[in-house]
Design an enzyme around this catalytic site. Sequence first.
Site, mmCIF file in Angstrom:
data_model
loop_
_atom_site.group_PDB
_atom_site.id
_atom_site.type_symbol
_atom_site.label_atom_id
_atom_site.label_comp_id
_atom_site.label_asym_id
_atom_site.label_seq_id
_atom_site.Cartn_x
_atom_site.Cartn_y
_atom_site.Cartn_z
ATOM 1 N N ARG A 1 0.738 -1.392 0.103
ATOM 2 C CA ARG A 1 -0.115 0.016 0.125
ATOM 3 C C ARG A 1 0.859 1.135 -0.060
ATOM 4 N NH1 ARG A 1 -5.394 1.640 1.631
ATOM 5 N NH2 ARG A 1 -5.245 3.569 3.081
ATOM 6 N N ILE B 1 -7.085 8.164 -1.171
ATOM 7 C CA ILE B 1 -6.935 6.655 -1.164
ATOM 8 C C ILE B 1 -7.721 6.040 0.072
ATOM 9 C CG2 ILE B 1 -4.777 6.611 0.269
ATOM 10 C CD1 ILE B 1 -4.204 3.954 -1.224
ATOM 11 N N SER B 2 -8.742 5.372 -0.120
ATOM 12 C CA SER B 2 -9.763 4.828 1.082
ATOM 13 C C SER B 2 -9.145 4.104 1.959
ATOM 14 C CB SER B 2 -10.713 3.997 0.396
ATOM 15 O OG SER B 2 -11.415 4.640 -0.730
ATOM 16 N N GLN B 3 -9.636 3.958 3.202
ATOM 17 C CA GLN B 3 -9.124 3.275 4.372
ATOM 18 C C GLN B 3 -9.167 1.735 3.999
ATOM 19 O OE1 GLN B 3 -12.556 2.783 6.846
ATOM 20 N NE2 GLN B 3 -11.349 2.466 8.761
ATOM 21 N N PHE C 1 -17.328 8.872 0.787
ATOM 22 C CA PHE C 1 -16.169 8.963 -0.227
ATOM 23 C C PHE C 1 -16.232 10.334 -0.927
ATOM 24 C CE2 PHE C 1 -16.701 4.473 0.010
ATOM 25 C CZ PHE C 1 -15.656 3.963 -0.366
#
Length: 218
Positions: A36, A62-64, A204
């Site tokens: 990541r 960038i999402s969790q 989001f």
Amino acid sequence: MKNEAPRLREMMVARQLEPRGITDIHVLEAFLEVPRDEFIPGVDLREAYGDHPLPIGEGQTISQPYMVAVMTQCLELIGGEKVLEIGTGSGYQAAILSRLAGTVYSVERIESIARRTEELLRRKDYDNILIKVGDGTLGWPEYGPYDGIIVTAGSPGIPSPLVEQLAEGGRLVIPTGSDYSQRLLVLTRRGDEIIQHDEGGCVFVPLIGEYGWKDRRR
Ligand code: SAH
């Protein structure tokens, strides 16, 4: 510490994913493998594996890790599928999907982000991911129908082109609601019928396009 990243990935899986219901072994393996930190420009290594979203430039995130995992698990991939992603962003979600599906098609509306990510994925030999610049609310009809469609930006409703590009038995995972909070919906095609599940709340960045929010922020 040398080679700390694999240990941070193990901790991320053990503390953030497994206890919260990510049980698909292939999904968990993908999270152990995909670095990541390499998808987040200039990030501190420990931050990269933190339990939160992170900025990736151009006001995008960038999402969790947990959210990427939930959305991926919702697709119920068994291998070999054609998957469409809307909102390439950092490329992390696409990289995770590339370990679980046959081919990943990903659409990003911001050209600078798409080019940077395309270059990164090429350099790292992710050769089953195709990226295009454009309005993902229209899908990517040329390669459809898709066994899975994943929208990684919040939409006011369900873009009809995405439902149309869903294969029989295919699943569409999409955050839907207002611009500051959404529900994660999973739609499954059964013939002409669409079955819908609610997988809980989420937040989001907005999906901007013809079947999304109007472009008023940029
Ligand atoms: N999946 C990404 C998360 C990206 S954030 C990751 O793993 O990092 C959401 C992305 O959706 C942003 O890059 C944003 O530019 C993009 N986006 C917003 N509306 C879009 C649209 N209509 N079509 C394609 N991309 C869109």
